[in-house]
Design an enzyme around this catalytic site. Structure first.
Site, short mmCIF file in Angstrom:
data_model
loop_
_atom_site.label_atom_id
_atom_site.label_comp_id
_atom_site.label_asym_id
_atom_site.label_seq_id
_atom_site.Cartn_x
_atom_site.Cartn_y
_atom_site.Cartn_z
N ARG A 7 55.77 42.38 48.24
CA ARG A 7 57.07 42.86 47.76
C ARG A 7 56.97 44.27 47.19
O ARG A 7 55.92 44.69 46.69
CB ARG A 7 57.61 41.88 46.71
CG ARG A 7 57.93 40.53 47.34
CD ARG A 7 58.47 39.55 46.35
NE ARG A 7 59.77 39.94 45.83
CZ ARG A 7 60.41 39.25 44.89
NH1 ARG A 7 59.86 38.18 44.38
NH2 ARG A 7 61.59 39.66 44.47
N SER A 40 69.14 46.46 40.07
CA SER A 40 68.04 45.51 39.83
C SER A 40 67.77 45.35 38.34
O SER A 40 67.36 46.30 37.66
CB SER A 40 66.76 45.99 40.53
OG SER A 40 65.65 45.27 40.03
N GLN A 88 65.38 43.66 37.18
CA GLN A 88 63.93 43.73 36.97
C GLN A 88 63.49 45.17 36.74
O GLN A 88 62.69 45.46 35.85
CB GLN A 88 63.19 43.15 38.18
CG GLN A 88 63.42 41.66 38.35
CD GLN A 88 62.78 41.11 39.60
OE1 GLN A 88 62.22 41.84 40.41
NE2 GLN A 88 62.87 39.80 39.78
N ASP A 101 70.78 35.64 43.76
CA ASP A 101 69.90 34.50 44.00
C ASP A 101 70.63 33.30 44.62
O ASP A 101 69.99 32.30 44.97
CB ASP A 101 69.25 34.06 42.68
CG ASP A 101 68.27 35.10 42.17
OD1 ASP A 101 67.68 35.83 43.00
OD2 ASP A 101 68.10 35.19 40.95
N ARG A 139 65.40 37.06 52.72
CA ARG A 139 66.42 36.00 52.61
C ARG A 139 67.58 36.16 53.58
O ARG A 139 68.34 35.22 53.77
CB ARG A 139 66.96 35.92 51.18
CG ARG A 139 66.03 35.16 50.28
CD ARG A 139 66.69 34.78 48.98
NE ARG A 139 65.67 34.19 48.12
CZ ARG A 139 65.63 34.31 46.81
NH1 ARG A 139 66.56 34.99 46.17
NH2 ARG A 139 64.66 33.73 46.12
#
Ligand code: S3P
Length: 440
Positions: free
Chosen positions: A130, A175, A177, A315, A346
C-alpha cells in the site's frame, strides 16, 4: 470436520448455507479508528489512561504491541479494560509489525517522526503493497528522515524522528490517516502545524486530542495543532459504525429483516452510509446522538454516489454495492479511486464479487456501475485478504438463492471483527462451516 464458532475466525475458507431474514439486536465491536488513536494518545500522555471497549481485532492488537515496544506499560485490568501508562520512554526496541493495519502503520509513523530515534515499521504482504509516500512526503517536510523501498510502496518504512518543525500541508487525498499522521507528528513540532483537507474526513484524532488536553483547532476542512503535553484520561470506545453497516444492509435486503445496533459512535463522518441507505429508500430509524440504528427490510432504489460522498462511506462501499445489486435501477459510484489503495483494490474486487453472485456490473477507473434488480446466486468468492470484502460477501451469501457460497481467505475478518461469523449465524440463521476441502 465441525468447527466451534470461535474457530471460524481463523479458517481460510468458509461455506455459508441457508439462512433467512436478518433479525435481532447487537452491539458491534469497539470502533477500530478510535481504538488505534486511544492507544497511541494514551502512550504519548503522562499518567495512566483507562481504555474501555477497545476493538479486539488483530489490527488494534498490533498497535497495542507497537506501543509496548516504546516502553509503555499496557495492562489488562481483568474487567475488559486496558490501563496504559505513558509517556513513551524510548525509540522502539524492535521492528513494529502492523499486520494488515493501514491506520496502525500510518498513525504510528507520525508518532515515530516526533520522537528522537530510529523506528522500523512493517506489515503483512497486503500492507507492504500500500502507498506510504502520502505520509512520507509531509513527514519529511517536517524534518523527519523517512526511507523505504522505491515507488512509494515504502513499507518496511524506516523513520528517524525528532527536531520537527511545523508545516502547512494540503494532502492530495481526502484521508484521515494522512491528516492524523501529520497531526501526531505536529504534537512535538516547533510552531503550528496545519492540515487543509480536500473533503472533510473523520475527526477522531482531533476529538481525542482535545480529550487528552492537546492544543488542536478545527475549522471545517482546516485542522491545526501545536506542541502539546498530553494528560492521561479515560476513553470509552463506542461501537464501530463501519461494522454496523453490514447488519444495516443485511436487514435492508432480506424479506422481513429488522436489525438494531446499539452504542454506535455518534460523531462526524462515520454514519454517512445511513444517509445513503435512506436515499435508496431504506426503512431506517436512526438516533445518531444516542448511537442507536434500526434498519428494516424495504424495496430499495438505485443511487448515484460521487466524489463528495466517498470520504464518508470509504469503508462501506463493498457492502453498499450488495444493496445496490438488489435495488431497483442502475447505481453509479464514481470519484472513488481511493478504494484501489485500501486493504485490496476494492473497486476491482467488489466488481469481481458482484459478478460471482451473478450481478451485472461494469468497472470504472474510479468506481462502478451496478445493474440492480436481479437476484444473488450462491457463489465462490475470494476476499483477496480484505476483511470488508469477506464480510460483504457473507452478507450477500445470507441472501443468495439456494446453494452454498464459499468465501476464500476468510481469516482476514479477524483483523477487525473476530466474532462476525457468530453474529451472522445468530442474526440470519445461516450455517457457517469451515470448507474442509480448502482447509486440507
Ligand atoms: C481510517 C481512515 C480511512 C479508512 C480506514 C480508517 C482512519 O482511510 O478507510 O479504514 O482510522 O483514519 P483513509 O485515511 O486512507 O481514507
Amino acid at each position: 470436520m465441525t468447527y466451534a464458532v470461535s474457530d471460524l475466525d481463523a479458517v481460510s475458507c468458509i461455506r455459508v448455507e441457508g439462512g433467512g431474514a436478518a433479525r435481532g439486536a447487537l452491539r458491534v465491536p469497539g470502533d477500530k479508528s478510535i481504538s488505534h488513536r486511544a492507544l497511541l494518545l494514551a502512550a504519548l500522555a503522562h499518567g495512566t489512561s483507562i481504555l474501555e471497549g477497545l476493538s479486539r481485532g488483530q489490527d488494534v492488537t498490533c498497535t497495542r504491541h507497537a506501543v509496548e515496544r516504546f516502553g509503555v506499560e499496557v495492562v489488562e485490568d481483568g474487567q475488559g479494560r486496558l490501563l496504559v501508562t505513558g509517556p513513551l520512554r524510548h525509540e522502539p526496541d524492535d521492528v513494529l509489525d502492523h499486520g494488515n493495519a493501514g491506520t496502525g502503520i500510518r498513525l504510528t509513523a507520525g508518532v515515530c517522526a516526533g520522537i528522537d530515534g530510529l523506528s522500523v515499521l512493517t506489515g503483512d504482504e497486503y500492507l507492504r503493497r500500500r502507498p506510504m509516500d502520502r505520509i512520507a512526503v509531509p513527514l519529511r517536510e517536517m524534518g523527519a528522515r523517512v526511507d523505504g523501498r522505491e515507488g512509494g510502496r515504502l513499507a518496511p518504512l524506516v523513520v528517524r524522528g525528532g527536531g520537527l518543525h511545523a508545516i502547512t500541508y494540503a494532502p492530495a487525498q481526502a484521508s484521515a490517516q494522512v491528516k492524523s499522521a501529520i497531526l501526531l507528528a505536529g504534537l512535538s513540532a516547533e510552531g503550528r502545524t496545519v492540515v487543509e483537507e480536500v473533503h472533510p474526513t473523520r475527526r477522531h484524532t482531533e476529538e481525542m486530542l482535545e480529550q487528552f488536553g492537546g492544543r488542536v483547532a478545527v475549522q471545517d476542512t482546516r485542522v491545526s495543532v501545536e506542541r502539546s503535553d498530553l494528560a492521561a484520561t479515560t476513553v470509552h470506545v463506542p461501537g464501530d459504525p463501519s461494522q454496523a453497516a453490514f447488519w444495516a444492509v443485511a436487514a435492508a435486503i432480506s424479506d422481513g429483516g429488522e436489525v438494531t445496533v446499539h452504542d454506535l459512535y455518534p460523531g462526524f463522518g462515520r454514519s454517512d452510509f445511513v444517509g445513503v441507505l435512506q436515499r435508496m429508500g431504506a426503512d431506517v430509524d436512526f438516533d445518531q446522538a444516542g448511537g442507536t440504528l434500526t434498519v428494516r427490510a424495504s424495496r430499495l432504489q438505485a443511487v448515484e454516489l460521487g466524489a463528495e460522498d466517498i470520504p464518508g462511506i470509504v469503508d462501506e462501499v463493498p457492502v453498499l454495492a450488495i444493496a445496490a445489486a438488489l435495488a431497483h435501477g442502475t447505481t453509479v459510484i464514481s470519484g472513488a479511486a481511493e478504494l484501489r489503495a485500501k486493504e485490496s483494490d476494492r473497486i476491482s474486487y467488489t466488481c469481481a464479487m458482484l459478478r460471482a453472485f451473478g450481478v451485472k456490473v461494469s468497472e470504472l477507473e474510479d468506481g462502478m456501475v451496478i445493474e440492480g434488480g436481479g437476484q444473488l446466486h450462491a457463489a465462490r468468492v475470494d476476499s483477496h485478504g480484505d476483511h470488508r470484502l469477506a464480510m460483504a460477501a457473507a452478507v450477500a451469501a445470507s441472501c443468495a438463492t439456494s446453494g452454498t457460497t464459499t468465501i476464500n481467505r476468510w481469516e482476514s475478518v479477524a483483523t477487525s471483527y473476530p466474532a462476525f461469523a457468530a453474529d451472522l449465524m445468530r442474526l440470519t440463521g445461516v450455517s457457517v462451516t469451515a470448507d474442509a476441502e480448502q482447509q486440507a
